[in-house]
Design a protein around this motif. Structure first.
Motif, PDB file in Angstrom:
ATOM      1  N   GLY A   1       0.825  -1.211   0.000  1.00 43.17           N
ATOM      2  CA  GLY A   1       0.000   0.000   0.000  1.00 43.17           C
ATOM      3  C   GLY A   1       0.855   1.255   0.000  1.00 43.17           C
ATOM      4  O   GLY A   1       0.535   2.249  -0.672  1.00 43.17           O
ATOM      5  N   ALA A   2       1.946   1.217   0.743  1.00 49.46           N
ATOM      6  CA  ALA A   2       2.851   2.373   0.788  1.00 49.46           C
ATOM      7  C   ALA A   2       3.468   2.621  -0.583  1.00 49.46           C
ATOM      8  O   ALA A   2       3.532   3.767  -1.057  1.00 49.46           O
ATOM      9  CB  ALA A   2       3.940   2.149   1.831  1.00 49.46           C
ATOM     10  N   GLY A   3       3.907   1.554  -1.230  1.00 47.07           N
ATOM     11  CA  GLY A   3       4.494   1.708  -2.576  1.00 47.07           C
ATOM     12  C   GLY A   3       3.480   2.248  -3.565  1.00 47.07           C
ATOM     13  O   GLY A   3       3.790   3.135  -4.373  1.00 47.07           O
TER      14      GLY A   3
ATOM     15  N   SER B   1       1.364   6.657   5.975  1.00 49.95           N
ATOM     16  CA  SER B   1       0.125   6.243   6.640  1.00 49.95           C
ATOM     17  C   SER B   1      -0.126   4.747   6.431  1.00 49.95           C
ATOM     18  O   SER B   1      -0.525   4.026   7.355  1.00 49.95           O
ATOM     19  CB  SER B   1      -1.043   7.052   6.096  1.00 49.95           C
ATOM     20  OG  SER B   1      -2.257   6.599   6.631  1.00 49.95           O
ATOM     21  N   SER B   2       0.126   4.274   5.220  1.00 42.96           N
ATOM     22  CA  SER B   2      -0.070   2.855   4.926  1.00 42.96           C
ATOM     23  C   SER B   2       0.909   1.996   5.721  1.00 42.96           C
ATOM     24  O   SER B   2       0.534   0.940   6.245  1.00 42.96           O
ATOM     25  CB  SER B   2       0.101   2.615   3.424  1.00 42.96           C
ATOM     26  OG  SER B   2      -0.125   1.264   3.105  1.00 42.96           O
ATOM     27  N   LEU B   3       2.151   2.464   5.820  1.00 45.41           N
ATOM     28  CA  LEU B   3       3.143   1.715   6.605  1.00 45.41           C
ATOM     29  C   LEU B   3       2.752   1.671   8.080  1.00 45.41           C
ATOM     30  O   LEU B   3       2.838   0.618   8.731  1.00 45.41           O
ATOM     31  CB  LEU B   3       4.531   2.345   6.455  1.00 45.41           C
ATOM     32  CG  LEU B   3       5.225   2.124   5.120  1.00 45.41           C
ATOM     33  CD1 LEU B   3       6.514   2.932   5.055  1.00 45.41           C
ATOM     34  CD2 LEU B   3       5.516   0.643   4.909  1.00 45.41           C
ATOM     35  N   ILE B   4       2.300   2.816   8.600  1.00 47.84           N
ATOM     36  CA  ILE B   4       1.897   2.864  10.015  1.00 47.84           C
ATOM     37  C   ILE B   4       0.681   1.976  10.248  1.00 47.84           C
ATOM     38  O   ILE B   4       0.616   1.234  11.228  1.00 47.84           O
ATOM     39  CB  ILE B   4       1.629   4.320  10.442  1.00 47.84           C
ATOM     40  CG1 ILE B   4       2.945   5.086  10.469  1.00 47.84           C
ATOM     41  CG2 ILE B   4       0.927   4.379  11.784  1.00 47.84           C
ATOM     42  CD1 ILE B   4       2.791   6.583  10.659  1.00 47.84           C
ATOM     43  N   SER B   5      -0.277   2.020   9.313  1.00 45.61           N
ATOM     44  CA  SER B   5      -1.468   1.187   9.442  1.00 45.61           C
ATOM     45  C   SER B   5      -1.098  -0.297   9.396  1.00 45.61           C
ATOM     46  O   SER B   5      -1.609  -1.105  10.179  1.00 45.61           O
ATOM     47  CB  SER B   5      -2.447   1.530   8.315  1.00 45.61           C
ATOM     48  OG  SER B   5      -3.556   0.683   8.350  1.00 45.61           O
TER      49      SER B   5
END
Length: 172
Positions: free
Chosen positions: A21-23, A155-159
């Motif tokens: 998701g982050a990528g 945000s995706s990495l944190i999620s």
């Protein structure tokens, strides 16, 4: 497959989902930024074309004014020739008045030509300014898209990390 193995697979999938998701978020932001930068380049080219148009307008006006001057001179010469052929004294009284009226009319034509050119150049300048404003807006949009892509990736990495941590806690 045991429960622990399935839990580990679930942890791995959550982590992979966060990274993927982050990528994707970063690529989306980069793509939007690239599109906005391209639009900014097009807008700047349009501004440059409008600036060139102003030069072309003035060049055409200069040519039209020169043609009007030549036409006025030809008319005055014809009037003088006709007056002289009719026995009228050239450069005096009515003949002079007619000549001056013709010269005034020619001058008014030149003024009208330049005024119209000035209005067209003003319009071209407004188009150039508008295009430059659009280019600046697109550059700002590109910067915002780039920042949004980075923010969404983080945000995706944190999620994803939160999901992994939550699942880890249930395994323990």
């Amino acid at each position: 497959m045991g429960i622990e193995t399935m839990a580990m697979v679930s942890l791995g999938a959550s982590a992979l989902s966060g990274v993927t998701g982050a990528g994707a978020a970063k690529r989306e932001g980069d793509s939007a930024a690239n599109q906005a930068r391209y639009n900014a380049q097009i807008a700047e080219q349009n501004a440059q074309l409008a600036e060139l148009r102003k030069i072309q307008i003035q060049d055409a006006a200069n040519e039209a004014k020169q043609a009007a001057q030549i036409e006025t001179s030809q008319i005055v010469s014809l009037q003088r020739t006709q007056a002289a052929g009719s026995g009228i004294v050239v450069g005096q009284d009515t003949a002079l008045d007619t000549e001056m009226d013709t010269i005034r009319a020619g001058t008014l034509d030149e003024i009208a030509i330049q005024r119209n050119a000035d209005l067209d150049k003003w319009s071209a300048q407004i188009a150039a300014n508008s295009s430059r404003d659009q280019a600046a807006l697109q550059e700002s949009t590109a910067q915002s898209a780039k920042r949004a892509g980075k923010t969404n990736a983080l945000s995706s990495l944190i999620s994803g990390a939160g999901s992994v941590a939550s699942k880890w806690m249930t395994i323990e």
